[in-house]
Motif scaffolding. Structure first.
Motif, short mmCIF file in Angstrom:
data_model
loop_
_atom_site.label_atom_id
_atom_site.label_comp_id
_atom_site.label_asym_id
_atom_site.label_seq_id
_atom_site.Cartn_x
_atom_site.Cartn_y
_atom_site.Cartn_z
N MET A 1 37.54 52.11 35.66
CA MET A 1 38.65 51.94 36.62
C MET A 1 39.57 50.81 36.17
O MET A 1 40.80 50.89 36.28
N TRP A 2 38.96 49.73 35.65
CA TRP A 2 39.75 48.56 35.25
C TRP A 2 40.69 48.92 34.09
O TRP A 2 41.87 48.55 34.08
N GLY B 1 47.34 45.83 38.32
CA GLY B 1 46.38 44.74 38.21
C GLY B 1 45.16 45.06 39.06
O GLY B 1 45.25 45.75 40.08
N MET B 2 44.00 44.58 38.61
CA MET B 2 42.76 44.77 39.38
C MET B 2 41.93 43.51 39.30
O MET B 2 41.88 42.85 38.26
N GLY B 3 41.31 43.14 40.42
CA GLY B 3 40.43 41.99 40.44
C GLY B 3 39.12 42.36 41.12
O GLY B 3 39.09 43.19 42.03
N TRP B 4 38.05 41.74 40.65
CA TRP B 4 36.69 42.00 41.17
C TRP B 4 36.29 40.78 41.99
O TRP B 4 36.18 39.68 41.45
N VAL B 5 36.10 40.96 43.31
CA VAL B 5 35.69 39.87 44.20
C VAL B 5 34.18 39.96 44.39
O VAL B 5 33.66 41.01 44.80
N ARG C 1 43.67 43.81 29.55
CA ARG C 1 43.11 43.86 30.91
C ARG C 1 42.88 42.44 31.42
O ARG C 1 42.40 41.59 30.70
N ARG C 2 43.26 42.18 32.67
CA ARG C 2 43.04 40.85 33.25
C ARG C 2 42.36 40.99 34.61
O ARG C 2 42.57 42.00 35.29
N ASP C 3 41.58 39.99 34.97
CA ASP C 3 40.99 39.94 36.31
C ASP C 3 42.02 39.29 37.22
O ASP C 3 42.26 38.09 37.16
N THR C 4 42.66 40.12 38.05
CA THR C 4 43.84 39.71 38.80
C THR C 4 43.47 39.22 40.19
O THR C 4 42.87 39.97 40.96
N ARG C 5 43.80 37.97 40.47
CA ARG C 5 43.56 37.41 41.81
C ARG C 5 44.86 37.20 42.58
O ARG C 5 44.84 37.16 43.81
N GLY C 6 45.96 37.02 41.85
CA GLY C 6 47.24 36.79 42.50
C GLY C 6 48.29 37.73 41.94
O GLY C 6 47.96 38.69 41.25
N GLN C 7 49.53 37.44 42.23
CA GLN C 7 50.67 38.19 41.69
C GLN C 7 50.76 39.64 42.18
O GLN C 7 51.50 40.45 41.63
#
Lengths: 278, 278
Positions: free
Chosen positions: A168-169, A178-182, A46-52
């Motif tokens: 969810m992640w 991918g999922m990111g938490w802002v 699992r990664r915290d996705t900000r781009g891609q």
């Protein structure tokens, strides 16, 4: 609600089973080695996705499974305090992105000189590029003022919504998304923008979608900002700060250190099991 | 720390890749259908366990994997604010259980009449019977005063520790162990009893061990206290409270409602996929 009070709680023993039905028991509860490895794989990759992010829509069945994962998270007093605001419209995304921009400029001002200049270049969100944003909330009043398990720690209901976010992640990762938490927002402004009532707290603002790729390790770890902390520094026994004081305790620390060492070389779940099953 | 500041952050694009290494990319990132189903199985069959604990010790390799699951949770600014106090001694358990008893009597006094009488019979913890208790904490100062992503929402670090707890819960389920979260304590007294410093918050007190059985559904759901809430009541679009206003939104609600309906009859991950893959 008080009329239903007698059925509100876990009971000691069977005293009241004539009044309160208890659930059936899970038959065949054991996970196979492959199933267990898959659970660890979701956590380790699992990664915290900000781009891609890719713009492709998320299929309804995939998104509905991710919402089911959230809805089966643990919650204090079975409160299920979570709700989900699904955001796909560009107009809404842009209004939320404006809030992020404002807050991010405030955050930058907390740093000085070079730090501020660098902060301004950071990629900390994927609000616009991700096809789906989801705001996960916590309704503090969903189960009335007195909630079993929340009497002494008021934040337990917020923690329940966070457990939903982590489900969810992991579900998103298993679905290949991918999922990111802002988290760089004024909560008050986010509530106003999304029409969230006073009693409800926005717990997480998530960006979700297919991605070109996922990184093999956390970006900050590889960037050298912070290493993955040594697990032995995070474990104590019986009391904060007490290191291993007997063989049983020392064995656990050794085993955890060995597990972290192999994971550092090879972040696959298989390496957690290789030759070390008991 | 400021010297390392340039490498502290996610970067926009590749501008600074000459200064900051980026991670490798996950090869073969896709989960098989069986792996994905295993992840959902852990979520759907996880239970908050208060009873049914067996006294058997937890093998070191199992406990170390559960700690690795926690240590690979997401954390704001890669802060990794969690620590783990492993409690196996009867004396420590009894001191913590005394704190629970005191708090539980205070909680009971929040209810009146029949309610209080019933509350006093509840089984809300497995502190003594479970072989291992783990206190999961959050060190608010672990990464200095200014943390990327925590500038506007101070509780983000607590939420990181909660994500670690949920990873532990799912890992424990995959390992065939029961886990329960005990939240009826005075935080101040728990900190004193476990020697936890002021800057550190105890986030969760967990009871962990093999169990006689796991229930097929949450006890409170079957007891009729609260139903699993209808997912359609928890989903809104673009703004709090906005129901489906177009076909795309209505399709998602229908799909989620259908997923919840089959889960109510059959809480196996297979039913999430049966005939409804796109």
């Amino acid at each position: 609600m008080d009329k239903r009070f007698p059925s509100r709680f876990f009971l000691k023993g069977n005293k009241m089973e004539n009044r309160i039905p208890t659930p059936g028991i899970q038959t065949d509860p054991d996970f196979s080695d492959a199933e267990r490895a898959a659970v660890y794989r979701a956590m380790l990759t699992r990664r915290d996705t900000r781009g891609q992010f890719l713009p492709h829509a998320i299929p309804d069945d995939v998104l509905s499974r991710i919402l089911m994962a959230a809805h089966h998270a643990p919650s204090v007093g079975f409160m299920q305090p979570w709700s989900f605001i699904i955001i796909r419209k560009d107009g809404t995304k842009r209004r939320v992105h404006d809030l992020f921009k404002t807050a991010n400029e405030e955050a930058a001002r907390m740093f000085d000189g070079e730090a501020r200049e660098i902060y301004s270049r950071l990629k900390l969100e994927g609000i616009i590029e991700s096809p789906v944003n989801i705001c996960v909330t916590c309704d503090r009043d969903r189960a009335g003022p007195v909630v079993v398990g929340r009497t002494h720690i008021k934040s337990m209901d917020l923690y329940s919504s966070v457990c939903a976010v982590q489900n969810m992640w992991l579900a998103a990762r298993a679905e290949g998304l991918g999922m990111g938490w802002v988290s760089i927002f004024s909560q008050a402004k986010l509530k106003k923008t999304l029409g969230i009532p006073n009693r409800v707290t926005p717990v997480a603002y998530l960006c979700l979608g297919q991605v070109e790729h996922l990184y093999s390790k956390p970006e900050l770890e590889v960037a050298g900002w912070r290493p993955r902390l040594p697990i032995e520094d995070l474990i104590s026994f019986e009391r904060w700060g007490n290191g291993a004081a007997n063989d049983e305790q020392a064995r656990l620390v050794d085993r955890a250190r060995a597990a972290q060492a192999v994971l550092n070389d090879d972040s696959t779940p298989a390496c957690l099991f290789g030759g070390r099953r008991e």
